[in-house]
Design a protein around this motif. Structure first.
Motif, PDB file in Angstrom:
ATOM      1  N   GLN A  83      77.089  61.518  24.463  1.00 23.67           N
ATOM      2  CA  GLN A  83      76.242  61.889  25.599  1.00 23.67           C
ATOM      3  C   GLN A  83      76.534  63.304  26.075  1.00 23.67           C
ATOM      4  OE1 GLN A  83      73.771  59.830  26.268  1.00 23.67           O
ATOM      5  NE2 GLN A  83      74.675  58.518  24.722  1.00 23.67           N
ATOM      6  N   GLY A  84      77.526  63.931  25.482  1.00 29.11           N
ATOM      7  CA  GLY A  84      77.918  65.286  25.864  1.00 29.11           C
ATOM      8  C   GLY A  84      77.003  66.331  25.255  1.00 29.11           C
ATOM      9  N   PRO A  85      77.413  67.570  25.330  1.00 25.74           N
ATOM     10  CA  PRO A  85      76.568  68.661  24.839  1.00 25.74           C
ATOM     11  C   PRO A  85      76.438  68.660  23.322  1.00 25.74           C
ATOM     12  CG  PRO A  85      78.727  69.488  25.453  1.00 25.74           C
ATOM     13  CD  PRO A  85      78.687  68.042  25.849  1.00 25.74           C
ATOM     14  N   ALA A  86      75.370  69.261  22.858  1.00 31.78           N
ATOM     15  CA  ALA A  86      75.134  69.455  21.424  1.00 31.78           C
ATOM     16  C   ALA A  86      74.800  70.928  21.212  1.00 31.78           C
ATOM     17  CB  ALA A  86      73.991  68.579  20.935  1.00 31.78           C
ATOM     18  N   LEU A  87      75.223  71.439  20.088  1.00 35.73           N
ATOM     19  CA  LEU A  87      74.863  72.799  19.707  1.00 35.73           C
ATOM     20  C   LEU A  87      73.616  72.736  18.847  1.00 35.73           C
ATOM     21  CD1 LEU A  87      78.401  74.075  18.665  1.00 35.73           C
ATOM     22  CD2 LEU A  87      77.217  74.465  20.838  1.00 35.73           C
ATOM     23  N   ALA A  88      72.758  73.735  18.960  1.00 37.37           N
ATOM     24  CA  ALA A  88      71.523  73.769  18.172  1.00 37.37           C
ATOM     25  C   ALA A  88      71.485  75.055  17.357  1.00 37.37           C
ATOM     26  CB  ALA A  88      70.308  73.699  19.093  1.00 37.37           C
ATOM     27  N   PHE A  89      71.123  74.913  16.087  1.00 34.48           N
ATOM     28  CA  PHE A  89      71.053  76.033  15.159  1.00 34.48           C
ATOM     29  C   PHE A  89      69.707  76.025  14.458  1.00 34.48           C
ATOM     30  CE2 PHE A  89      75.448  74.680  15.468  1.00 34.48           C
ATOM     31  CZ  PHE A  89      76.129  75.868  15.659  1.00 34.48           C
ATOM     32  N   SER A  90      69.278  77.189  14.018  1.00 28.25           N
ATOM     33  CA  SER A  90      68.102  77.219  13.153  1.00 28.25           C
ATOM     34  C   SER A  90      68.532  76.662  11.802  1.00 28.25           C
ATOM     35  CB  SER A  90      67.586  78.651  12.989  1.00 28.25           C
ATOM     36  OG  SER A  90      68.480  79.404  12.183  1.00 28.25           O
ATOM     37  N   PRO A  91      67.616  76.075  11.038  1.00 33.08           N
ATOM     38  CA  PRO A  91      67.994  75.569   9.713  1.00 33.08           C
ATOM     39  C   PRO A  91      68.625  76.644   8.823  1.00 33.08           C
ATOM     40  CG  PRO A  91      65.888  74.654  10.351  1.00 33.08           C
ATOM     41  CD  PRO A  91      66.237  75.705  11.385  1.00 33.08           C
ATOM     42  N   ALA A  92      68.131  77.888   8.898  1.00 31.08           N
ATOM     43  CA  ALA A  92      68.698  78.961   8.075  1.00 31.08           C
ATOM     44  C   ALA A  92      70.134  79.281   8.499  1.00 31.08           C
ATOM     45  CB  ALA A  92      67.822  80.202   8.165  1.00 31.08           C
TER      46      ALA A  92
ATOM     47  N   ALA B  41      81.308  77.554   4.715  1.00 32.36           N
ATOM     48  CA  ALA B  41      82.375  76.562   4.862  1.00 32.36           C
ATOM     49  C   ALA B  41      82.744  75.927   3.521  1.00 32.36           C
ATOM     50  CB  ALA B  41      81.950  75.489   5.853  1.00 32.36           C
ATOM     51  N   LYS B  42      81.776  75.712   2.662  1.00 31.00           N
ATOM     52  CA  LYS B  42      82.062  75.116   1.360  1.00 31.00           C
ATOM     53  C   LYS B  42      82.876  76.054   0.463  1.00 31.00           C
ATOM     54  CE  LYS B  42      78.197  71.934   0.976  1.00 31.00           C
ATOM     55  NZ  LYS B  42      76.994  71.583   0.222  1.00 31.00           N
ATOM     56  N   ARG B  43      82.759  77.343   0.699  1.00 36.12           N
ATOM     57  CA  ARG B  43      83.538  78.308  -0.083  1.00 36.12           C
ATOM     58  C   ARG B  43      84.980  78.371   0.349  1.00 36.12           C
ATOM     59  NH1 ARG B  43      78.716  81.551   0.552  1.00 36.12           N
ATOM     60  NH2 ARG B  43      79.757  82.704   2.217  1.00 36.12           N
ATOM     61  N   ARG B  44      85.302  77.800   1.480  1.00 32.18           N
ATOM     62  CA  ARG B  44      86.678  77.862   2.032  1.00 32.18           C
ATOM     63  C   ARG B  44      87.532  76.776   1.509  1.00 32.18           C
ATOM     64  NH1 ARG B  44      88.115  82.482   4.158  1.00 32.18           N
ATOM     65  NH2 ARG B  44      86.228  83.583   4.468  1.00 32.18           N
TER      66      ARG B  44
ATOM     67  N   VAL C 253      77.119  76.257   6.473  1.00 27.11           N
ATOM     68  CA  VAL C 253      77.590  75.240   5.527  1.00 27.11           C
ATOM     69  C   VAL C 253      77.972  75.896   4.197  1.00 27.11           C
ATOM     70  CG1 VAL C 253      76.895  73.219   4.183  1.00 27.11           C
ATOM     71  CG2 VAL C 253      76.369  73.343   6.622  1.00 27.11           C
ATOM     72  N   ALA C 254      77.181  76.829   3.722  1.00 27.74           N
ATOM     73  CA  ALA C 254      77.494  77.511   2.467  1.00 27.74           C
ATOM     74  C   ALA C 254      78.829  78.248   2.579  1.00 27.74           C
ATOM     75  CB  ALA C 254      76.375  78.480   2.087  1.00 27.74           C
TER      76      ALA C 254
END
Length: 62
Positions: free
Chosen positions: A41-50, A59-62, A56-57
């Motif tokens: 019920q707390g806050p959510a962050l919103a991002f554009s799909p791009a 983070a996967k390289r890390r 994510v790309a």
């Protein structure tokens, strides 16, 4: 931002023992939402799909 139609899924990298839990909803048009599963019920962050795809790309390289 209206997230009532969000379908949340837990990250496969989240720990299962009350640790760091991240949920993502990517079923909404034009937005990817991220929240802490321990506080749905707390806050959510919103991002554009791009922006989310770039994050994510990277983070996967890390």
């Amino acid at each position: 931002m209206e997230l009532s139609g969000a379908i949340w899924r837990k990250s496969t990298r989240s720990s299962g023992n009350q640790g760091d839990c991240v949920e993502v909803a990517d079923n909404l048009p034009g937005v990817v939402a991220v929240r802490d599963s321990k506080d749905p019920q707390g806050p959510a962050l919103a991002f554009s799909p791009a922006s989310w795809a770039a994050f994510v790309a990277h983070a996967k390289r890390r």
